[in-house]
Scaffold this motif. Sequence first.
Motif, PDB file in Angstrom:
ATOM      1  N   ILE A   1       0.835  -1.208   0.000  1.00 50.61           N
ATOM      2  CA  ILE A   1       0.000   0.000   0.000  1.00 50.61           C
ATOM      3  C   ILE A   1       0.868   1.256   0.000  1.00 50.61           C
ATOM      4  N   SER A   2       2.092   1.125  -0.451  1.00 51.22           N
ATOM      5  CA  SER A   2       2.994   2.283  -0.468  1.00 51.22           C
ATOM      6  C   SER A   2       2.521   3.288  -1.519  1.00 51.22           C
ATOM      7  N   ALA A   3       3.193   4.410  -1.595  1.00 53.09           N
ATOM      8  CA  ALA A   3       2.755   5.520  -2.451  1.00 53.09           C
ATOM      9  C   ALA A   3       2.664   5.141  -3.922  1.00 53.09           C
ATOM     10  N   SER A   4       3.477   4.202  -4.366  1.00 55.96           N
ATOM     11  CA  SER A   4       3.490   3.846  -5.789  1.00 55.96           C
ATOM     12  C   SER A   4       2.287   3.004  -6.216  1.00 55.96           C
ATOM     13  N   MET A   5       1.527   2.460  -5.253  1.00 56.57           N
ATOM     14  CA  MET A   5       0.350   1.643  -5.584  1.00 56.57           C
ATOM     15  C   MET A   5      -0.860   2.560  -5.739  1.00 56.57           C
ATOM     16  N   ASP A   6      -1.098   3.019  -6.961  1.00 57.28           N
ATOM     17  CA  ASP A   6      -2.208   3.934  -7.204  1.00 57.28           C
ATOM     18  C   ASP A   6      -3.537   3.177  -7.278  1.00 57.28           C
TER      19      ASP A   6
END
Length: 384
Positions: free
Chosen positions: A210-215
């Motif tokens: 769920i980090s920032a790169s998972m849009d």
Amino acid sequence: MPSRRVREDHKEYRDIVKGNVSDKLKNHIKSGQRLTRRGKDFVVVKVPHVELPSFRYGQPSDGSGIGNGQAEVGDEVGEGPPQGQGQGGQPGEGGEGEGDGHEIDVGISMDTYFDMIGEELKLPNLLPKENGEMIKEKIKWNRIAKVGNNSLLHKRKTLKNAFKRLISSEEYDPSDLSNFYPIKDDKEFRSWSSVENPDTNAVIFFVSDISASMDEQKREIVRELCWYLDNWVQRFYKETQVKYIVHDHHAQEVDQEKFYKYKSGGGTQISSAFHLVDDIVEKAYPLDEWNIYVFYLSDGENFGSDNEVCVNYLKKMQKYSNLIGITEVKAIRSWATFLPHIESKLSTGELNSKKIVTSSLDDRSDVLKSLKKLLTPAEEEVPF
């Protein structure tokens, strides 16, 4: 009788329509189209509209129709105008080519839909591991005893024994039944025995980055794939528990709603998720009682130094898991280092390819292909 004949024709036509709908559903599965709606016991999919004909009885008021007109018996019937060449403004004008497509929503049961999924994708049946059965004792009232509580008295057998006793002693008189009553030796009671009942259980771990790169687009694909995986695994076990784990730099267990909606702005450390899975299994799921499935989904971005830590966890997890699926979603290749690292370990045999399967997908049309790959070990793969 004409009415029966019409009913038979109508039934035959409906069977044909049912077959057509089945074929359209198969095309839907192969093309990877998205479901319109999903319920607890049914799914709704769009298929091309197939219309049942309606019949009108009687003669047209203007005298027209098939078989009407001036003719004698034996006259040849003309072939009519060539196909696609009608009068201007009439049906048939511009008749070449296909008409506009019309789609309808068709609801089918979940079991039927996944039967077709399994057939079309040639998905394997999931088998419990050899020691994956928990034996539960079940009480069955399948015995008769000569002693017991009066509440367990088997009345039919007791009365039957009383009759036998009177008849064998020649004391039975149908006209005088005053001596007909059960004695202690006549009584029989219901009794029980303990039967071992194998009970197969499974736990599914869905683990997502769920980090920032998972849009949002990536997370929507994750949701779609998890739904298919969840329903397929649950077909093969009596009891199934589902655990949801999310992570950025740290991992935590969440409920289903947070799993699909929760988002973080932090970095990524995949090993934290594998550490949490291993910890939960050790504390809550005895290995001789549970079949364990782990599905990890992310865009593959990870700290390079953490990839080898993940390999060490996977070496341990592959010993007790039925299957570990690792899916890369819409990866940017220059940043996504995790999946290539895992695949290199699988190719050298350092990780077990019979237990760990990898997949990658870029959009929803790839979901069913990934489903097939994740559920099929490398040596059993069948072309899609």
